[in-house]
Design a protein around this motif. Sequence first.
Motif, PDB file in Angstrom:
ATOM      1  N   LEU A   1       0.795  -1.230   0.000  1.00  0.00           N
ATOM      2  CA  LEU A   1       0.000   0.000   0.000  1.00  0.00           C
ATOM      3  C   LEU A   1       0.825   1.277   0.000  1.00  0.00           C
ATOM      4  N   TYR A   2       2.137   1.170   0.177  1.00  0.00           N
ATOM      5  CA  TYR A   2       2.941   2.395   0.224  1.00  0.00           C
ATOM      6  C   TYR A   2       4.144   2.273  -0.704  1.00  0.00           C
TER       7      TYR A   2
ATOM      8  N   LYS B   1     -12.194   4.363   5.021  1.00  0.00           N
ATOM      9  CA  LYS B   1     -11.363   4.002   6.183  1.00  0.00           C
ATOM     10  C   LYS B   1      -9.884   3.941   5.797  1.00  0.00           C
ATOM     11  N   THR B   2      -9.562   3.415   4.604  1.00  0.00           N
ATOM     12  CA  THR B   2      -8.141   3.362   4.215  1.00  0.00           C
ATOM     13  C   THR B   2      -7.609   4.779   4.003  1.00  0.00           C
TER      14      THR B   2
ATOM     15  N   TYR C   1      -3.708  -0.925   8.383  1.00  0.00           N
ATOM     16  CA  TYR C   1      -4.686  -1.692   7.578  1.00  0.00           C
ATOM     17  C   TYR C   1      -4.783  -3.130   8.088  1.00  0.00           C
ATOM     18  N   GLU C   2      -3.618  -3.736   8.359  1.00  0.00           N
ATOM     19  CA  GLU C   2      -3.633  -5.146   8.769  1.00  0.00           C
ATOM     20  C   GLU C   2      -4.262  -5.354  10.141  1.00  0.00           C
TER      21      GLU C   2
ATOM     22  N   VAL D   1     -11.170  -3.220   8.122  1.00  0.00           N
ATOM     23  CA  VAL D   1     -11.167  -3.398   6.660  1.00  0.00           C
ATOM     24  C   VAL D   1     -10.565  -4.768   6.322  1.00  0.00           C
ATOM     25  N   TYR D   2      -9.444  -5.066   6.985  1.00  0.00           N
ATOM     26  CA  TYR D   2      -8.740  -6.338   6.778  1.00  0.00           C
ATOM     27  C   TYR D   2      -9.675  -7.509   7.110  1.00  0.00           C
ATOM     28  N   GLU D   3     -10.369  -7.404   8.240  1.00  0.00           N
ATOM     29  CA  GLU D   3     -11.295  -8.464   8.664  1.00  0.00           C
ATOM     30  C   GLU D   3     -12.457  -8.579   7.685  1.00  0.00           C
ATOM     31  N   ASP D   4     -12.960  -7.417   7.220  1.00  0.00           N
ATOM     32  CA  ASP D   4     -14.089  -7.386   6.282  1.00  0.00           C
ATOM     33  C   ASP D   4     -13.732  -8.174   5.013  1.00  0.00           C
TER      34      ASP D   4
END
Length: 549
Positions: free
Chosen positions: A314-315, A342-343, A371-372, A376-379
């Motif tokens: 992501l970066y 959210k991200t 993020y991890e 969002v990660y769980e979703d």
Amino acid sequence: MEQVQRETMEYDVVIVGAGPAGLAAAIRLKQLSADVSVCVLEKGSEVGAHILSGAVVDPIALNELIPDWKEKGAPLNTPVTDDRFYVLGPKGALRMPNFLMPPLMNNHGNYAVSLGNVCRWLATQAESLGVEIYPGFACSEVLYREDGSVRGVVAGVMGIAKDGSHKPDYQPGMELIGKYVFIAEGVRGSLAKEIIAKYKLSEGREPQKYGLGMKELWEVKPENHRQGQVTHTMGWPLGVKAGGGSFMYHLEDNLVSIGFVVHLNYQNPYLYPYMEFQRFKHHPLISQVLEGGRRVAYGARAITEGGFQSVPKLYFPGGVLIGCSAGFVNVPRIKGSHNAMKTGMMAAEAAFAALNEGRAGDELADYEAAYENSWVYEDLKRVKNVKPMWSKLGLVGGVALGAVDMWLNTLFGFGFGTWRHGKPDSATLKPAADSKVINYPKPDGVLSFDRLTDLAFSATNHEEDQPVHLQLKDPGIPIALNLPMWAEPAQRYCPAGVYEVIIEDGKSPRFQINHQNCVHCKTCDIKDPSQNINWIVPQGGEGPNYPNL
Ligand SMILES: Cc1cc2nc3c(=O)[nH]c(=O)nc-3n(C[C@H](O)[C@H](O)[C@H](O)COP(=O)(O)OP(=O)(O)OC[C@H]3O[C@@H](n4cnc5c(N)ncnc54)[C@H](O)[C@@H]3O)c2cc1C
Ligand code: SF4
């Protein structure tokens, strides 16, 4: 080469794209400190002009970002009150009992909205905090520092003629320089594509997968309107061999949002996604709602579908990918806007901490760590196998096993491992010679329409005299390879009729690009089997002008 002189503007954070991700990031930065300078650049003529979504929105991210959004007049006016799921046959429909669906599929607590209007409202919130938003500014180039990190972008280049010469209204554009650059272009961003390749951000991940979403907004008769009702379907007309499905959301003011998504890993080059959408509306479940109504808007946009196993790094030095530029859509829920927001917020928090330490132009690794550890990660994790299972096992086996996997993940936190996607969507077509021609019924002009008539309802417009923004790496490929091998599928997969193969008596076939029609959905960049089409930005302020999609 001619040296272009450009004005330069410097910010702490430069954000490319005024979708939910970019706007949420901008708002969070300004909430953290009014002293952080932030600008958001948007290629549409106004914020929202290029936003196309369903949309049923899970407000989880908005609740965190602006807890008093109701008092502040956010346009989330239609809570979901009735949630339906059907498997369609050619005439009938089998409703799936809601209790069979894992709780994550439940839409209660969510809102049926126009995401374009939500973005317009988010933009007013951002501006009131001091964010500078520049609509009509297409970002066409990434600028790099000598150490290889991203330094900024070029935006606002205008007035270049088709032959490359400068017209009287020529503008060289500006250099927007940021200590950090956030790429928030949404699905298959043109700058994101360059950055992902340059920094190898997808290495070791599964290929990104996509669907093509087409949508019409209808004003229906009041007696057919059920505000708050949301319906999803799968099955007919796609059958068991191609993946996809539909949504129908009853909004306020007798408006119904009706859309159809075709997974872009389809195999038959004769499949015509737009015509699948049109014939779908003749199903009794749908036609009974639309009859007597009128279509008020049309548009199309690709949707990221790779999910958990396709999320890239992501970066990169000098910036981050947020929202659908990275791809955070939860496919079975058909929801990505909450994760996009959210991200954006998590990236903003990482950038703010770095700025406080006096850093600039380096890597925001804390964003990926956040993020991890986030919802969002769980979703995404809980639904990671639904798409690959559907692709590999087809509608019946894949969806059934996908549902079991979602239940196991929900109840016990584990399922059937992590399935792979395999090929990118550009590599899934079978040769035309091995495929069945599909004959589609002619649109009736009442419930179904031809492509160009529908296109008029997207208010799309491009200056004719400019370099074509659909670049062919090799102009010979469409006729020499794609036509004999795959019956040149661009003629059918483009939802705006941009690509045509013209066959005139006694002449060789000719490939024509009607670039003025392009609705910026990005499907051609994704699906072309020769990967010969490169979508770049046209002049800012052009493309569709979606009112409230
Ligand atoms: C048919 C369909 C139905 C969907 N249904 C739902 C749903 O019901 N619920 C849900 O939550 N999600 C849904 N989604 C997904 C959701 O729309 C996305 O996850 C979300 O919009 C992603 O937000 P984003 O900010 O990352 O990108 P986007 O919303 O795509 O915004 C990106 C913005 O960046 C601009 N931009 C791009 N490139 C440039 C450039 N180079 N220069 C300047 N500007 C640029 C674009 O014009 C655009 O305004 C759906 C998507 C589709 C296609
Ligand atoms: S030309 Fe490409 S990006 Fe434009 S509408 Fe057609 S498929 Fe979509």
